[in-house]
Structure formats: C-alpha cells, structure tokens
Motif scaffolding. Structure first.
Motif, PDB file in Angstrom:
ATOM      1  N   ILE A  86       9.484  -5.795  -2.949  1.00 39.65           N
ATOM      2  CA  ILE A  86       9.436  -5.373  -1.545  1.00 39.65           C
ATOM      3  C   ILE A  86       9.203  -3.864  -1.421  1.00 39.65           C
ATOM      4  CG2 ILE A  86      10.770  -5.180   0.595  1.00 39.65           C
ATOM      5  CD1 ILE A  86      12.243  -7.761  -0.300  1.00 39.65           C
ATOM      6  N   ILE A  87       9.990  -3.100  -2.182  1.00 38.19           N
ATOM      7  CA  ILE A  87       9.917  -1.635  -2.098  1.00 38.19           C
ATOM      8  C   ILE A  87       8.555  -1.112  -2.546  1.00 38.19           C
ATOM      9  CG2 ILE A  87      10.813   0.533  -3.035  1.00 38.19           C
ATOM     10  CD1 ILE A  87      13.573  -0.794  -3.134  1.00 38.19           C
ATOM     11  N   LYS A  89       5.735  -2.709  -3.020  1.00 36.01           N
ATOM     12  CA  LYS A  89       4.601  -3.185  -2.236  1.00 36.01           C
ATOM     13  C   LYS A  89       4.428  -2.303  -1.004  1.00 36.01           C
ATOM     14  CE  LYS A  89       2.504  -7.343  -0.319  1.00 36.01           C
ATOM     15  NZ  LYS A  89       2.626  -8.816  -0.130  1.00 36.01           N
ATOM     16  N   TRP A  90       5.547  -1.918  -0.390  1.00 37.77           N
ATOM     17  CA  TRP A  90       5.509  -1.008   0.758  1.00 37.77           C
ATOM     18  C   TRP A  90       4.918   0.335   0.341  1.00 37.77           C
ATOM     19  CZ3 TRP A  90       7.097   3.783   2.217  1.00 37.77           C
ATOM     20  CH2 TRP A  90       7.122   4.060   3.588  1.00 37.77           C
ATOM     21  N   ILE A  91       5.326   0.826  -0.831  1.00 36.54           N
ATOM     22  CA  ILE A  91       4.825   2.107  -1.336  1.00 36.54           C
ATOM     23  C   ILE A  91       3.321   2.034  -1.577  1.00 36.54           C
ATOM     24  CG2 ILE A  91       4.840   3.659  -3.341  1.00 36.54           C
ATOM     25  CD1 ILE A  91       7.853   3.177  -3.534  1.00 36.54           C
ATOM     26  N   GLU A  92       2.870   0.950  -2.202  1.00 34.68           N
ATOM     27  CA  GLU A  92       1.439   0.806  -2.469  1.00 34.68           C
ATOM     28  C   GLU A  92       0.624   0.798  -1.172  1.00 34.68           C
ATOM     29  OE1 GLU A  92       0.927  -1.537  -6.706  1.00 34.68           O
ATOM     30  OE2 GLU A  92       0.684  -2.652  -4.832  1.00 34.68           O
ATOM     31  N   ILE A  93       1.146   0.105  -0.153  1.00 33.95           N
ATOM     32  CA  ILE A  93       0.417  -0.028   1.110  1.00 33.95           C
ATOM     33  C   ILE A  93       0.439   1.259   1.923  1.00 33.95           C
ATOM     34  CG2 ILE A  93       0.387  -1.200   3.353  1.00 33.95           C
ATOM     35  CD1 ILE A  93       1.423  -3.702   1.894  1.00 33.95           C
ATOM     36  N   HIS A  94       1.631   1.865   2.076  1.00 30.06           N
ATOM     37  CA  HIS A  94       1.781   2.985   3.005  1.00 30.06           C
ATOM     38  C   HIS A  94       1.563   4.365   2.378  1.00 30.06           C
ATOM     39  CE1 HIS A  94       3.201   0.453   6.303  1.00 30.06           C
ATOM     40  NE2 HIS A  94       3.890  -0.225   5.404  1.00 30.06           N
ATOM     41  N   GLY A 100      -2.315  -5.010   0.442  1.00 30.37           N
ATOM     42  CA  GLY A 100      -1.167  -5.828   0.060  1.00 30.37           C
ATOM     43  C   GLY A 100      -1.585  -7.186  -0.463  1.00 30.37           C
ATOM     44  N   HIS A 167      -2.503  -4.359  -8.495  1.00 27.16           N
ATOM     45  CA  HIS A 167      -1.135  -3.951  -8.172  1.00 27.16           C
ATOM     46  C   HIS A 167      -0.416  -3.445  -9.432  1.00 27.16           C
ATOM     47  CE1 HIS A 167      -1.326  -5.483  -4.052  1.00 27.16           C
ATOM     48  NE2 HIS A 167      -2.029  -6.485  -4.559  1.00 27.16           N
TER      49      HIS A 167
END
Length: 207
Positions: A86-87, A89-94, A100, A167
């Motif tokens: 969760i963490i 994936k958020w970092i990769e996206i934002h 994602g 990813h």
C-alpha cells in the motif's frame, strides 16, 4: 551438499522460467493453461523434493525454530508485506508518477478468472519457488560471504528484476521484508507462508 542443493534449485528454476513461456504458446488457451497448471504442480513437487532430499542449512538456519516463532514470524511478515504494498504503491504513483497498473498481475488475474485452476500456480508454486531461489539460495548463500544487508539488497534487486513489470521499488521492498523474515525466524517456511498469504489476499480482492 550446499552447492549440490543450490545448483539443482537454480537450474530447475531456470528450466521452469524457460518452459512456462513455451507452454503459453500452445494455440488452444484451455490446453495451454491446463498444461501450465500441471507443470506448476510438477515443479512445486520437484522443488520441495530437492529441498528436503538434498537438504542443507546455511548461515540463516542455525537453530531449530519453534512453531510459535514460525507462526508469529509468518503473520508479522504477511502483515508487513500488505502494508508495504500500500505504502510503496502510493509512493510510486504520487512521487515517481508511475502507473499503478501491473501488467504482470493483471494478466495473471485475467487468466485466473477464465481458468480458476490456474490459481494453484499463483498461490503455491510461485511463492515456494521464489523463496527457495531468492531467499534461501541467493540471500542465504551470499550471507556466508558478505554482510546479510548487502546479500538482502542484491537478492531483492534480482527478485525485483525477475518480475519485470515496472514496479521495481515495490518488489525490491517486498524482497527485503522476506529476507528479514528469513533472517529473523531462521526458517524458509516463514517467508514462504507470508508470500502465499499475500498472494491469496491479492487474488481474493482482485477476483
């Protein structure tokens, strides 16, 4: 014994990686994915047989683990893997503006929806093979010659590249968590159980 076990596991993994794409080329999808599933089951049995018939302990397995320690280690690793997904994936996206979307995961989910028996390979075969190769053989053996931290980083990097769906950060972090679990529990079963649990949850929510 260590070299023999490691050689058999690595060579079997390479053969597995070569055969699976070839089976996917079978023109009839039903036959292709059925054949892949049987090959997954065969590979799973072979890897388990190799690990126990040509058994060895590396520097990560210096003591006999209790059931309570194995259970707790597996649960903590399982929860850590989900939180890390969760963490990061958020970092990769934002932060890195990466998509994602996971092409690899999406393909496996699409196949599983049409051919539910294919799930066997995702839930059981992949985690067992990857933990024996990337954690026990690579991380465990390298830890005998270099620091566990460097060994974990290198094996996790290879683990990330092996998934080749973009990813890299997520898979690298997951690899580190699984190496840490193996190091702390001193049993390859803990990262295997945690990995299986993570795959089950991902499939359950996606399907």
């Amino acid at each position: 014994m260590t070299q023999k076990n490691s050689l058999f596991i690595l060579s079997s993994y390479l053969i597995y990686g070569l055969v699976m794409p070839l089976l996917s080329r079978i023109s009839n999808p039903s036959i292709a994915f059925t054949t892949q599933t049987f090959f997954n089951i065969l590979s799973l049995g072979l890897f388990i047989l190799i690990n126990y018939k040509i058994a060895y302990q590396n520097s990560q397995e210096t003591s006999v683990i209790s059931f309570n320690r194995l259970f707790l280690g597996s649960i903590l690793a399982f929860v850590s893997l989900l939180i890390a997904q969760i963490i990061f994936k958020w970092i990769e996206i934002h932060l890195f503006h990466l998509s994602g979307f996971s092409e690899n995961t999406n393909l496996l989910l699409e196949i599983s929806r049409k051919y539910p028996f294919y799930i066997i390979g995702i839930i059981f075969t992949a985690p067992v093979l990857e933990e024996l190769v990337f954690r026990k053989v690579l991380f465990g053996n390298m830890s005998d010659f270099i620091s566990p931290n460097l060994a974990a980083a290198f094996s996790s990097l290879l683990f990330s590249f092996a998934h080749h769906d973009g990813h890299f950060i997520i898979y690298f972090v997951l690899g580190l968590i699984l190496c840490f679990t193996y190091h702390k529990t001193q049993s390859i079963l803990a990262p295997i159980f945690a990995h299986i649990g993570m795959n089950i949850v991902i499939l359950a929510f996606a399907l």
